[in-house]
Design a protein around this motif. Structure first.
Motif, PDB file in Angstrom:
ATOM      1  N   TYR A 123       0.832  -1.212   0.000  1.00  0.00           N
ATOM      2  CA  TYR A 123       0.000   0.000   0.000  1.00  0.00           C
ATOM      3  C   TYR A 123       0.864   1.259   0.000  1.00  0.00           C
ATOM      4  N   MET A 124       1.911   1.263   0.811  1.00  0.00           N
ATOM      5  CA  MET A 124       2.792   2.436   0.899  1.00  0.00           C
ATOM      6  C   MET A 124       3.499   2.684  -0.427  1.00  0.00           C
ATOM      7  N   THR A 125       3.897   1.604  -1.098  1.00  0.00           N
ATOM      8  CA  THR A 125       4.631   1.730  -2.360  1.00  0.00           C
ATOM      9  C   THR A 125       3.730   2.122  -3.528  1.00  0.00           C
ATOM     10  N   GLU A 126       2.569   1.493  -3.596  1.00  0.00           N
ATOM     11  CA  GLU A 126       1.687   1.713  -4.746  1.00  0.00           C
ATOM     12  C   GLU A 126       0.808   2.958  -4.614  1.00  0.00           C
ATOM     13  N   GLU A 127       0.266   3.188  -3.436  1.00  0.00           N
ATOM     14  CA  GLU A 127      -0.671   4.300  -3.250  1.00  0.00           C
ATOM     15  C   GLU A 127       0.000   5.591  -2.767  1.00  0.00           C
ATOM     16  N   LYS A 128       1.202   5.454  -2.201  1.00  0.00           N
ATOM     17  CA  LYS A 128       1.972   6.610  -1.719  1.00  0.00           C
ATOM     18  C   LYS A 128       1.182   7.532  -0.774  1.00  0.00           C
ATOM     19  N   PRO A 129       0.600   6.984   0.274  1.00  0.00           N
ATOM     20  CA  PRO A 129      -0.155   7.823   1.221  1.00  0.00           C
ATOM     21  C   PRO A 129       0.737   8.795   1.989  1.00  0.00           C
ATOM     22  N   PHE A 130       2.046   8.510   2.005  1.00  0.00           N
ATOM     23  CA  PHE A 130       2.992   9.359   2.740  1.00  0.00           C
ATOM     24  C   PHE A 130       3.082  10.767   2.164  1.00  0.00           C
ATOM     25  N   LEU A 131       2.565  10.957   0.946  1.00  0.00           N
ATOM     26  CA  LEU A 131       2.580  12.288   0.336  1.00  0.00           C
ATOM     27  C   LEU A 131       1.590  13.225   1.025  1.00  0.00           C
ATOM     28  N   ASN A 132       0.700  12.640   1.800  1.00  0.00           N
ATOM     29  CA  ASN A 132      -0.255  13.430   2.580  1.00  0.00           C
ATOM     30  C   ASN A 132       0.449  13.946   3.835  1.00  0.00           C
ATOM     31  N   PRO A 133       0.653  15.256   3.975  1.00  0.00           N
ATOM     32  CA  PRO A 133       1.386  15.797   5.129  1.00  0.00           C
ATOM     33  C   PRO A 133       0.688  15.593   6.471  1.00  0.00           C
ATOM     34  N   SER A 134      -0.605  15.283   6.440  1.00  0.00           N
ATOM     35  CA  SER A 134      -1.359  15.089   7.685  1.00  0.00           C
ATOM     36  C   SER A 134      -1.716  13.621   7.921  1.00  0.00           C
ATOM     37  N   LEU A 135      -0.959  12.731   7.330  1.00  0.00           N
ATOM     38  CA  LEU A 135      -1.244  11.297   7.424  1.00  0.00           C
ATOM     39  C   LEU A 135      -1.214  10.804   8.870  1.00  0.00           C
ATOM     40  N   THR A 136      -2.178   9.955   9.216  1.00  0.00           N
ATOM     41  CA  THR A 136      -2.215   9.336  10.544  1.00  0.00           C
ATOM     42  C   THR A 136      -2.305   7.825  10.388  1.00  0.00           C
ATOM     43  N   ILE A 137      -2.034   7.132  11.456  1.00  0.00           N
ATOM     44  CA  ILE A 137      -2.107   5.675  11.421  1.00  0.00           C
ATOM     45  C   ILE A 137      -3.548   5.217  11.199  1.00  0.00           C
ATOM     46  N   GLN A 138      -4.499   6.043  11.625  1.00  0.00           N
ATOM     47  CA  GLN A 138      -5.916   5.735  11.414  1.00  0.00           C
ATOM     48  C   GLN A 138      -6.253   5.748   9.925  1.00  0.00           C
ATOM     49  N   ASP A 139      -5.659   6.683   9.180  1.00  0.00           N
ATOM     50  CA  ASP A 139      -5.893   6.769   7.735  1.00  0.00           C
ATOM     51  C   ASP A 139      -5.468   5.481   7.036  1.00  0.00           C
ATOM     52  N   ILE A 140      -4.287   4.993   7.392  1.00  0.00           N
ATOM     53  CA  ILE A 140      -3.775   3.766   6.772  1.00  0.00           C
ATOM     54  C   ILE A 140      -4.600   2.565   7.214  1.00  0.00           C
ATOM     55  N   SER A 141      -4.977   2.560   8.482  1.00  0.00           N
ATOM     56  CA  SER A 141      -5.799   1.473   9.015  1.00  0.00           C
ATOM     57  C   SER A 141      -7.103   1.350   8.236  1.00  0.00           C
ATOM     58  N   ASP A 142      -7.735   2.472   7.964  1.00  0.00           N
ATOM     59  CA  ASP A 142      -8.995   2.469   7.216  1.00  0.00           C
ATOM     60  C   ASP A 142      -8.785   1.991   5.782  1.00  0.00           C
ATOM     61  N   ALA A 143      -7.650   2.380   5.193  1.00  0.00           N
ATOM     62  CA  ALA A 143      -7.390   2.061   3.784  1.00  0.00           C
ATOM     63  C   ALA A 143      -7.083   0.582   3.558  1.00  0.00           C
ATOM     64  N   ILE A 144      -6.306  -0.023   4.457  1.00  0.00           N
ATOM     65  CA  ILE A 144      -5.910  -1.424   4.243  1.00  0.00           C
ATOM     66  C   ILE A 144      -6.667  -2.395   5.150  1.00  0.00           C
ATOM     67  N   GLU A 145      -7.612  -1.836   5.913  1.00  0.00           N
ATOM     68  CA  GLU A 145      -8.506  -2.648   6.750  1.00  0.00           C
ATOM     69  C   GLU A 145      -7.759  -3.529   7.751  1.00  0.00           C
ATOM     70  N   ILE A 146      -6.808  -2.906   8.420  1.00  0.00           N
ATOM     71  CA  ILE A 146      -6.111  -3.552   9.535  1.00  0.00           C
ATOM     72  C   ILE A 146      -6.392  -2.696  10.768  1.00  0.00           C
ATOM     73  N   PRO A 147      -6.860  -3.286  11.862  1.00  0.00           N
ATOM     74  CA  PRO A 147      -7.162  -2.499  13.057  1.00  0.00           C
ATOM     75  C   PRO A 147      -5.980  -1.630  13.489  1.00  0.00           C
ATOM     76  N   VAL A 148      -6.271  -0.437  13.951  1.00  0.00           N
ATOM     77  CA  VAL A 148      -5.218   0.490  14.385  1.00  0.00           C
ATOM     78  C   VAL A 148      -4.310  -0.161  15.415  1.00  0.00           C
ATOM     79  N   ARG A 149      -4.922  -0.912  16.310  1.00  0.00           N
ATOM     80  CA  ARG A 149      -4.166  -1.572  17.375  1.00  0.00           C
ATOM     81  C   ARG A 149      -3.112  -2.518  16.805  1.00  0.00           C
ATOM     82  N   ASP A 150      -3.501  -3.356  15.842  1.00  0.00           N
ATOM     83  CA  ASP A 150      -2.570  -4.310  15.231  1.00  0.00           C
ATOM     84  C   ASP A 150      -1.529  -3.586  14.378  1.00  0.00           C
ATOM     85  N   LEU A 151      -1.972  -2.555  13.679  1.00  0.00           N
ATOM     86  CA  LEU A 151      -1.062  -1.792  12.821  1.00  0.00           C
ATOM     87  C   LEU A 151      -0.013  -1.064  13.654  1.00  0.00           C
TER      88      LEU A 151
END
Length: 223
Positions: A123-151
């Motif tokens: 996901y990080m390589t293909e979608e490049k969410p890191f380009l979002n300056p306000s990125l949070t772990i919750q954003d990635i959790s929602d996108a790849i459907e992995i609970p925030v706790r596990d992520l």
């Protein structure tokens, strides 16, 4: 202790708004401590043989108070992100791990973590969410459907990186690619840092030097 905990939670869950922003809280706490110390001295001198010193300290306190107020307003107007709340429900990874040990039903197997890691990196390589300056772990959790706790455990514990550093690794790699690109030799370092997801030159330089051992400018010159 509270400020240190807040900063650690920020590092484990956020990758924007400049982590250095929390330093202003320490600075503000120190300024208030100095203010109260001077106020204490003023009262001591007021009832001593040197009451005039108390009057001078009183004037100094008034000036110091104005400086603190203007400094606070300056920070608020120029860095509104400093006052963004951190989710009060977030926990430190070490506390989450302790809960796992006490509850076997919550535990995630190493195989699952390996699968989640592959999913995360893809996901990080293909979608490049890191380009979002306000990125949070919750954003990635929602996108790849992995609970925030596990992520959070996967990144902060298994990879032994704060989420902030994990995301910045991708940002710096992207910045390095741009710096190497001869067709983009006219692009300034300032333009690059905004393009790859940073919003502060100081945080960009710090992260870049931490990962490469060089500043962005010297890295480009040595190519």
């Amino acid at each position: 202790m509270t400020l240190r905990k807040a900063k650690k939670i920020y590092l484990e869950n956020y990758a924007g708004a400049i982590v250095e922003s929390l330093n202003w809280l320490f600075q503000f706490a120190l300024a208030l401590s100095a203010f109260y110390f001077i106020a204490l001295l003023k009262n001591i001198f007021k009832f001593s043989e040197y009451p005039n010193v108390s009057e001078w300290l009183k004037i100094g306190l008034f000036i110091f108070e104005l400086i603190i107020i203007f400094w606070y307003l300056y920070k608020a107007l120029n860095n509104p992100g400093l006052f963004r709340n951190i989710d009060s429900k977030l926990k430190l990874v070490q506390h989450i791990i302790s809960e796992e040990k006490n509850n076997e039903q919550l535990a995630v197997t190493e195989k699952v973590y390996s699968e989640e890691l592959l999913k995360l990196k893809k996901y990080m390589t293909e979608e490049k969410p890191f380009l979002n300056p306000s990125l949070t772990i919750q954003d990635i959790s929602d996108a790849i459907e992995i609970p925030v706790r596990d992520l959070s455990i996967l990144i902060n514990h298994k990879l032994e990186q704060h989420f902030y550093d994990f995301v910045n690794t991708y940002r710096i790699e992207r910045a390095m690619d741009i710096l190497k690109d001869v067709t983009k030799s006219k692009v300034t370092v300032l333009e690059i840092l905004y393009e790859v997801g940073f919003n502060s030159k100081s945080s960009f330089n710090t992260a870049f030097k931490k990962q490469t051992g060089n500043t962005p400018t010297s890295y480009r010159k040595n190519l």
